[in-house]
Structure formats: C-alpha cells, structure tokens
Design an enzyme around this catalytic site. Sequence first.
Site, PDB file in Angstrom:
ATOM      1  N   GLU A 312       0.749  -1.116   0.114  1.00  0.00           N
ATOM      2  CA  GLU A 312       0.143  -0.034   0.151  1.00  0.00           C
ATOM      3  C   GLU A 312       0.726   1.051  -0.106  1.00  0.00           C
ATOM      4  O   GLU A 312       1.919   1.327   0.703  1.00  0.00           O
ATOM      5  CB  GLU A 312      -1.048   0.150   1.306  1.00  0.00           C
ATOM      6  CG  GLU A 312      -2.051  -0.814   1.325  1.00  0.00           C
ATOM      7  CD  GLU A 312      -2.861  -0.739   2.578  1.00  0.00           C
ATOM      8  OE1 GLU A 312      -3.074   0.492   3.034  1.00  0.00           O
ATOM      9  OE2 GLU A 312      -3.584  -1.404   3.029  1.00  0.00           O
TER      10      GLU A 312
HETATM   11  C1  NOJ Z   1      -4.002   1.297   5.599  1.00  0.00           C
HETATM   12  C2  NOJ Z   1      -5.009   0.369   5.806  1.00  0.00           C
HETATM   13  O1  NOJ Z   1      -4.525  -0.946   5.621  1.00  0.00           O
HETATM   14  C3  NOJ Z   1      -6.190   0.669   4.811  1.00  0.00           C
HETATM   15  O2  NOJ Z   1      -7.278   0.036   5.403  1.00  0.00           O
HETATM   16  C4  NOJ Z   1      -6.420   2.357   4.942  1.00  0.00           C
HETATM   17  O3  NOJ Z   1      -7.607   2.775   4.109  1.00  0.00           O
HETATM   18  C5  NOJ Z   1      -5.089   2.814   4.559  1.00  0.00           C
HETATM   19  N1  NOJ Z   1      -3.950   2.510   5.261  1.00  0.00           N
HETATM   20  C6  NOJ Z   1      -5.233   4.307   4.494  1.00  0.00           C
HETATM   21  O4  NOJ Z   1      -5.402   5.025   5.709  1.00  0.00           O
END
Ligand code: NOJ
EC number: 3.2.1.21
Length: 399
Positions: A312
Amino acid sequence: MKESPVAHTLQFPDGFHWGAATAAHQIEGNNINSDWWPREHAAGTSIVEPSGDAADSYHRYAEDMRLLKDAGLDTYRFSIEWARIEPEKGFVSRAEIDHYRRMVDTALELGITPMVTLMHFTVPRWFADEGMWRAADATDRFARYVETALPVLGDDVHWVCTINEPNIAAMIAGGEDPANLVAYGLPAPDLAVADTLLDCHHRAQEILSGVGGIRSGWTIATQAFQAEPGCEDVKHAYGYPRDDWYLEMSRGDDWVGVQAYTRTIIGPDGPRQVPDGVETTLTGWEYYPPAMAEGVRSAWELTGGVPVFVTENGIATGDDPRRIDYTEAALAELHAAIADGITVEGYLHWSLLDNYEWASGYRPTFGLIGWDKETFERRPKPSLAWLGEQAKANALTVR
Ligand code: NOJ
C-alpha cells in the site's frame, strides 16, 4: 539561463509487480456480520458515517478488475471477509467461499496476479463479542477460518497476506477510538494482542505451507518515525512496538509488506502534530512521499533481507494531479532503494477505488477510480492511466 529539467526514465527490475490494493469492508458494501457494522451504527461514536453500500464492489468486482487490467496494471490485492465466510460461529457459508473463488478466477482469467489478504481489520461480530484477539481460543478460531478459506486460494494463488497491519489491528483490539487510529494517533498497543496476532500469523503460514506455490507474508504499517535531535529514546519508546518489532518478527518470512503514507516526528513529548505551514492531505497527514521508501529501507534492515512488497502507498486528495506528483516522487525513492540492492517485489497503490476510510468515512479519497454515489458508475481518474503507463513500460518517467 536556468536549464529546464529533462524527463528521464527509471527502469524497474524484470518481473516487478505493478498494481493496486483494496480491502473488503472498505469497498464491498453491507458487511453486516462484521464487528465494524454495529460500531458504525452505535450512538455517540466518533465514526463520521456508516459504510453502507460502499462502492458496491461485492457485485462489481469484475468491472473493477477489468479497469485495473485495461489501464496496464497486473496485480490486484484484495481481502476476503471472515465475517461473510463464517457469519455465525462454526457455520461456514459455501456460497461466500464460492463468491471469493469466483473473484480469484476472474483475476486469473484477466491475466491479473491476485494477492489475497485473509484479515484486513474486520472480524466476525461473534468473534469480537467473544473477546476478539483477547479470547483464549482466538488463534485456534483464526486458524480454523484459514483452513476453511483454502478452497478460495486453490493451487493457483501465489501471494497471500495473512494479516493486514497487525500493529494497527492490535490497537483496535485495545479498544482505542478508531478516529485516533485512522489519524495514526499513537495509543499504546496491547502487547498481549500483538503476541496473539503473531501466533495467528505463524499458524496461518503453517497451514498455507501445505499448499504448493503459496508465498505468505503480512503487511506492516511503517510510519517513518523520525526523532528530533536528542529524542532517540523517546522514539524507541513510541515507535518500537508499533512497527520495528513486527518487522523483526518477520525475519524468515517469504516476504514482508510495507505500507506507508506519511511521517511522524517524535519530539521530547512524543509524537508531534503536523507543523504549521506543511502541506497536508485529506486525512490530515503531512504530504511526505519519501515515507514509503524509508519504510522499505527499515523493513529490509530489520528483517535481515526479507524481500519487500509495497502493498500500500498513496494519498487522500481531491486533486488527482497531486496524486500523480506524490506517486511519482514515492516511486523515484523506491527505485533508489532498489538500486541500493534491496529486493522489492512490486508496488501496489492504495487504492484502486475511492473507499470507506474507516472512522473518517468517505471524505478522504484515495482512489485511482471514483464512482457515482447514486449509480456506482465507475469514473477512472487520470492517475489510473498514468500508473498503468509506468507499469506497461516497467519504468517510471520522472518529469
Ligand atoms: C492502511 C490500511 O490498510 C487501509 O485500510 C487504509 O485505508 C489505508 N492505510 C489508508 O489509511
């Protein structure tokens, strides 16, 4: 005369994965048997709005994956929902297992590499009611769920994430106000829960190791903790149980997921608010693209060289060109880390779609794709095409 900067390209390693990530509760809609659903509807909560239909991706996942693929991306990380698969204790829904297997099939048919997350913050309501990660049989319950979910993975899913951000999950289990969590406020994590989550991770890995071809890991929220001069001790006290410990515990894993968005400055009194004058995003976080590569570097160091997957990275903004700026800068830093010899398997942008940002609701838009609130019609943003172009070239063009 000032020279105008010349665009140049940075080549990524062969086989590098380019994609995007989501999580079930944040996009599917109507996850009514999850622990979050009653929390979202409780009175006096700090959660700004309930998740409702979300992006209706439960029904529209095929279209979402096709948009990802058509843009030029090749990997999709999504989560399967324990609360749907086991809505009541001991009752397994065949229909939901089939549903998630169809998602995997759809990805494979489109030529997309699926990465499946087994637990992304939400758990069944009954599990939460029985004490969640503090229940004596929590690890056994989770392990049973993982066994139940094996038919979703078959023998053709290679990337499996057992638990998303256990360091944040441990804080949720600590009963913290979710509003703080979303802002990455820094309550003390529950260390017993941290141990339980580590046990769950190991049990899941044991189960998954019986299935040919699976590479399992988990994803850690790294937060680019930076100590002001003389505040290293304070940083240790605040930062350690939150990400360093989890990274050290990932030694020997097949891979480790790094997720980072911004940085947290540690001063003499602990973590500091974003200073005045700094650009912030819709989550209130500092605009700080180097965070992700800093997370990658510390993951590589603390795990003693476990391959890193950026699972991510992204920015909540209504200004899509700014999303491209942020991502370009972040990828340039990632490229430099790779050039220094760090093994990085891929980059997954958060997020494929605008989604439910937990306690902050729908206002912080992280998506490469927006959607109409009434019709759910998908509206790809220029950033989706831009990221797809870098993916197709397996190279970043730095403007
Ligand atoms: C990490 C999390 O895994 C995800 O669920 C979240 O939306 C994003 N960060 C952004 O905060």
